[in-house]
Design an enzyme around this catalytic site. Structure first.
Site, PDB file in Angstrom:
ATOM      1  N   ASP A  82      45.933  45.711  35.231  1.00 50.91           N
ATOM      2  CA  ASP A  82      45.680  44.430  35.904  1.00 50.91           C
ATOM      3  C   ASP A  82      45.893  43.192  35.032  1.00 50.91           C
ATOM      4  O   ASP A  82      45.085  42.256  35.070  1.00 50.91           O
ATOM      5  CB  ASP A  82      44.250  44.414  36.454  1.00 50.91           C
ATOM      6  CG  ASP A  82      43.981  45.524  37.441  1.00 50.91           C
ATOM      7  OD1 ASP A  82      44.937  46.189  37.870  1.00 50.91           O
ATOM      8  OD2 ASP A  82      42.799  45.753  37.768  1.00 50.91           O
ATOM      9  N   LYS A 138      47.099  48.832  43.293  1.00 47.97           N
ATOM     10  CA  LYS A 138      45.863  49.580  43.560  1.00 47.97           C
ATOM     11  C   LYS A 138      44.898  48.685  44.330  1.00 47.97           C
ATOM     12  O   LYS A 138      44.760  47.498  44.021  1.00 47.97           O
ATOM     13  CB  LYS A 138      45.227  50.112  42.274  1.00 47.97           C
ATOM     14  CG  LYS A 138      44.731  49.084  41.280  1.00 47.97           C
ATOM     15  CD  LYS A 138      44.151  49.785  40.054  1.00 47.97           C
ATOM     16  CE  LYS A 138      43.606  48.820  39.030  1.00 47.97           C
ATOM     17  NZ  LYS A 138      42.431  48.051  39.481  1.00 47.97           N
ATOM     18  N   CYS A 155      37.771  47.742  35.873  1.00 47.09           N
ATOM     19  CA  CYS A 155      38.912  48.589  36.245  1.00 47.09           C
ATOM     20  C   CYS A 155      39.356  49.536  35.140  1.00 47.09           C
ATOM     21  O   CYS A 155      39.783  50.657  35.420  1.00 47.09           O
ATOM     22  CB  CYS A 155      40.070  47.715  36.698  1.00 47.09           C
ATOM     23  SG  CYS A 155      39.705  46.794  38.219  1.00 47.09           S
TER      24      CYS A 155
END
Length: 248
Positions: A41, A150, A183
């Site tokens: 990310d 995702k 995450c």
């Protein structure tokens, strides 16, 4: 297995030399051809002023050096033949993938809560195709890399990650990215429960929230789920004679 051998995965056939990486709580070994580097990310949303985390009240002022160290880790991985996996967290522009009030994500996602609190932000935060969703300019996937969207914190949830890793014989996952305590840790934990060895390069990650959350996440990982190292050690391990050795 030798009780004095480092933890980690080594090709049982002995065809490839295992790389030993200094790490906490002990050194960990891996085979480059059975390893991927995962970049979690690294989007404007999480690493750039004016992105989602910044707008939601999280401090992103220290992400610049993290981006630089991720770039170093990516370069070292590519030079060693290690495939790079890039994750982008977010949803379709209508936020169907985010879930409605019947989903805990609707209630807990700070991006969704920020947009409900500030309607002018609607369809700007973590929506596919927006600046917020895009990877930061300094980090660019190359041909041969894997780029996966995702919809939740874990990279294993509703993605083909597991099947793609197994098809390539991958056993070790080396993590970088944001956020360590969300995450990154979620994906590493899910990997642990799927029998993958997880390693975090701590200085190539950053937490969402105060620094204590970074320390807590790393302590949790090294105690229960994986290993913690850093970018310089990763670079040195991959450039060592051991890493280049391929026994006959």
């Amino acid at each position: 297995m030798d009780a004095d051998a480092p933890a980690g995965y080594r090709d049982p056939s002995g065809r490839h030399g295992a790389v030993t990486l200094p790490a906490r709580p002990e050194p960990v070994a891996f085979d480059a051809d059975a390893t991927v580097l995962i970049v979690v990310d690294m989007q404007n949303a999480y690493a750039t002023k004016g992105g989602y985390l910044d707008l939601a009240g999280f401090d992103v002022s220290a992400t610049g050096p993290v981006i630089e160290r991720i770039a170093r880790a990516v370069a070292a991985a590519r030079a060693a033949g290690i495939r790079v996996v890039w994750f982008q967290n977010g949803w379709d522009p209508d936020y169907v993938e985010a879930g409605g009030p019947g989903s805990p994500n609707w209630h807990k996602s700070n991006a969704l809560k920020t947009m409900r609190r500030r309607p002018e932000m609607n369809q700007r935060l973590l929506a596919k195709g927006t600046w917020d969703y895009a990877l930061v300019d300094a980090l660019t996937p190359e041909p041969g890399d894997i780029v996966l969207p995702k919809p939740r914190y874990s990279g294993f949830y509703n993605t083909p990650l597991d099947s793609m890793l197994r098809a390539r014989g991958i056993r070790t996952l080396v993590f970088t990215g944001i956020a360590t305590n969300v995450c990154v840790e979620s994906t590493l934990r899910d990997g642990y429960h799927r029998e993958y060895f997880g390693i975090v390069l701590a200085d190539a990650t950053h937490q969402a929230g105060p620094p204590a959350l970074q320390e807590g996440a790393l302590r949790n990982i090294e105690t229960f789920f994986g290993w913690v190292s850093d970018v310089a050690a990763f670079e040195a391990a991959l450039s060592s004679d051991e890493a280049r050795r391929i026994p006959a």
